[in-house]
Every structure is written in C-alpha cells, then in structure tokens.
Design a protein around this motif. Structure first.
Motif, PDB file in Angstrom:
ATOM      1  N   TYR A 121       0.772  -1.074   0.093  1.00 44.44           N
ATOM      2  CA  TYR A 121       0.143   0.313   0.012  1.00 44.44           C
ATOM      3  C   TYR A 121       1.092   1.423   0.008  1.00 44.44           C
ATOM      4  O   TYR A 121       2.351   0.941   0.555  1.00 44.44           O
ATOM      5  N   GLU A 122       0.239   2.499  -0.347  1.00 42.14           N
ATOM      6  CA  GLU A 122       0.712   3.430  -0.836  1.00 42.14           C
ATOM      7  C   GLU A 122       0.452   4.322   0.391  1.00 42.14           C
ATOM      8  O   GLU A 122      -0.143   4.303   1.255  1.00 42.14           O
ATOM      9  N   THR A 123       1.030   5.627   0.798  1.00 46.16           N
ATOM     10  CA  THR A 123       1.049   7.102   1.320  1.00 46.16           C
ATOM     11  C   THR A 123       1.206   8.010   1.259  1.00 46.16           C
ATOM     12  O   THR A 123       1.954   8.427  -0.006  1.00 46.16           O
ATOM     13  N   GLU A 124       0.020   9.299   1.306  1.00 46.10           N
ATOM     14  CA  GLU A 124       0.580  10.303   1.200  1.00 46.10           C
ATOM     15  C   GLU A 124       0.604  11.405   2.221  1.00 46.10           C
ATOM     16  O   GLU A 124       0.400  10.624   3.587  1.00 46.10           O
ATOM     17  N   HIS A 125       1.177  11.953   1.682  1.00 49.56           N
ATOM     18  CA  HIS A 125       1.696  13.223   3.566  1.00 49.56           C
ATOM     19  C   HIS A 125       0.675  13.340   3.730  1.00 49.56           C
ATOM     20  O   HIS A 125      -0.345  13.689   3.196  1.00 49.56           O
ATOM     21  N   GLN A 126       0.439  14.219   4.731  1.00 49.32           N
ATOM     22  CA  GLN A 126      -0.889  14.776   6.211  1.00 49.32           C
ATOM     23  C   GLN A 126      -0.437  15.209   7.290  1.00 49.32           C
ATOM     24  O   GLN A 126       0.694  14.427   7.790  1.00 49.32           O
ATOM     25  N   ILE A 127      -0.181  16.130   7.362  1.00 47.87           N
ATOM     26  CA  ILE A 127      -0.673  17.148   8.666  1.00 47.87           C
ATOM     27  C   ILE A 127      -1.669  15.755   9.999  1.00 47.87           C
ATOM     28  O   ILE A 127      -1.824  15.716   9.699  1.00 47.87           O
ATOM     29  N   ALA A 128      -0.062  15.844  10.758  1.00 46.00           N
ATOM     30  CA  ALA A 128      -0.453  15.594  11.675  1.00 46.00           C
ATOM     31  C   ALA A 128      -0.741  16.777  13.208  1.00 46.00           C
ATOM     32  O   ALA A 128      -0.136  17.953  13.101  1.00 46.00           O
ATOM     33  N   PRO A 129      -2.076  16.673  13.986  1.00 43.70           N
ATOM     34  CA  PRO A 129      -2.423  17.044  14.563  1.00 43.70           C
ATOM     35  C   PRO A 129      -1.063  17.564  16.110  1.00 43.70           C
ATOM     36  O   PRO A 129      -0.322  16.303  16.251  1.00 43.70           O
ATOM     37  N   ASN A 130      -1.029  19.105  16.326  1.00 45.37           N
ATOM     38  CA  ASN A 130      -0.772  18.880  17.350  1.00 45.37           C
ATOM     39  C   ASN A 130      -0.835  18.603  18.331  1.00 45.37           C
ATOM     40  O   ASN A 130       0.159  17.948  19.630  1.00 45.37           O
ATOM     41  N   GLU A 131      -1.949  17.645  18.720  1.00 47.42           N
ATOM     42  CA  GLU A 131      -2.666  17.706  19.942  1.00 47.42           C
ATOM     43  C   GLU A 131      -2.633  16.387  19.825  1.00 47.42           C
ATOM     44  O   GLU A 131      -1.884  14.997  21.063  1.00 47.42           O
TER      45      GLU A 131
END
Length: 271
Positions: A121-131
């Motif tokens: 499977y592939e991954t794509e960039h996603q921002i992780a919440p600071n919380e």
C-alpha cells in the motif's frame, strides 16, 4: 450449544510470552458477526481470527476482530492461523486465505518460518495534529504520512530510543483525532540485526497498543524500502513484549512477511 476449536498463539517471536498473542477460532459451522465480536471481546487480545474452510484445496475464509470492531487485514493473526493449520496438517505446504476484501493471501511453510504474501500500500503526506503529537509525547517528527487502506497515520521520528520509551496519554490521544484507526510511529534502528523499528497505537479501534503488527508493514515496508534502497529488510517492534519479522518487496504490488509463531494453548470454546 456450539463448540469451537480455539487456540492462543504468540506471533512474530521465537519464544512464548513475547510477540503478539492472537486468538484463533476454527469454525466448522457459520456464526454471526455479533458472536465473533463477543468472542473477540471475551478473549481480549488485540485480534481474534476466525477461519472457515472453503471449497478447493487449502482454501480458507479468514476474518479478524479486535475487541471493538472487525479489522480487514491483520498480519499477526494471519501468522497465528497459519501456524495452527500447518501444525494440524504436517503435509500442508501452502494456504490460501480469502479476507473480507476478497484479497487472496498466499501463505507458505518454510521450515520453522511462515512466509505470508501481502499487498503493498502507498502513503500520502498528511499533517499530524499538534494535539496528537502532544498525547504521544513527541516534540519533533521527520515526516507524517497516511495510508487509506488501513486508515493509519504514520509518523517518522529520529531516535529509536525515544520510540521505545514513548508513554502516550491514551485518553488525550483518542480525543486528538476523530477519523483514523491508529497511529504508527517509526524510526531507523540502531540494532545491528534490524533496519527499522516501530510501535503501533490504536485506542480508536482496538487496544491501546498492538505489541507486533504485521498489517502496518503493507505500507511501512515500501516507506523504508525507498529510503534505504532495499528490497529485503528486518523490522523490530519495540513494544513491551517486542517482536520481529523479515519483509521483502517482491514487485510494485506484492510483498512478503516472514516470521515465526508459538502455539501456547489449545481448547474448546462453548457458546
């Protein structure tokens, strides 16, 4: 009353009481989804797997349940089910498991090892919440990626020693994100026998932490393969129980996971 042949198996380890324990239920008659979930809750492992023989040689349906929900694909429970079936039939050399997504998972016996064929499977960039980072106890990350098939967020950090010492606040972690199944944290390994390490936290859909997770390697293997320019790598999961496996990228769509498992208990479940 129904009687179900049931096993407890430790996966991705060469010794008992390490790796990831799974329940394995061999079904000789159909049971409902609700019953499967109740059994998974009762056994209390991160996953319990339900196996039913299909028509055709060495073909089986396979379904995975955490104590909270059905999981489409689970590496350590697949390994556990394979160990049980190979142990029951010493002449069996391969197995075809068909999961709920209609994936054909090809399993082979290799001495004491079991080799499982899984999709890549592939991954794509996603921002992780600071919380979410705060709940994990992480102050800095190298990268944040997302895999849609497993609905898992991947975080890469610099230091595998920091990784092994993470002590998340799981209540805060659950509140920090409302649309993922789990978060995988990974780092390069400093151990001579391993390439990378990981830990998997999934209070949203399972237990707080999965001790050893084969399913995350469907995207983790390619992620590290591209960075390390390797096709074959050794992975170490630095949870409290610890576990290990060898992964190999076969082509653009297919990979293998190679590991060992230990059968701890065999009995009958009566419902």
């Amino acid at each position: 009353m129904k009687t179900i042949q049931t096993y407890i198996v430790d996966s991705f380890t060469d010794e008992p009481f390490k790796g990831n324990p799974a329940g394995v239920c061999l079904l000789n008659q159909e049971i409902g989804d609700e019953e499967m979930l109740l059994i998974a809750k009762e056994l209390g492992f991160s996953e319990t797997v339900f196996v039913t023989q299909l028509s055709g040689q060495n073909r089986f349906s396979i379904r995975f349940f955490s104590p909270k929900m059905e999981i489409p694909l689970c590496g350590h429970a697949t390994l556990a089910a394979s160990k049980v079936l190979f142990n029951k039939d010493s002449d069996m050399l391969n197995i075809h498991f068909v999961n709920i997504q209609n994936l054909d998972l090809v399993i082979q016996r290799d001495g004491e090892h079991i080799i499982m064929e899984f999709p890549i499977y592939e991954t794509e960039h996603q921002i992780a919440p600071n919380e979410l980072l705060e709940a994990l106890g992480i102050t800095e990350i190298n990268n944040s990626e997302y895999n849609k098939e497993t609905n898992i967020l991947l975080l890469e950090i610099d230091d595998c020693n920091v990784l092994s010492k993470l002590n998340p606040d799981f209540e805060k972690l659950k509140k920090s994100h409302d649309s993922i199944n789990g978060v995988l944290v990974t780092a390069l390994s400093e151990k001579p026998d391993y390439d990378f390490e990981s830990r998997y936290f999934w209070p949203w859909s399972g237990t707080n932490e999965d001790p050893v997770t084969g399913g995350t390697h469907t995207f983790l293997a390619k992620y590290w393969g591209q960075r390390l320019h390797k096709k074959k790598m050794n992975s170490f999961q630095c949870s409290e129980r610890t576990g290990f496996m060898e992964v190999e990228l076969i082509d653009e769509l297919k990979m293998t996971i190679k590991g060992k498992a230990q059968i701890l208990l065999k009995g009958e479940l009566e419902i």
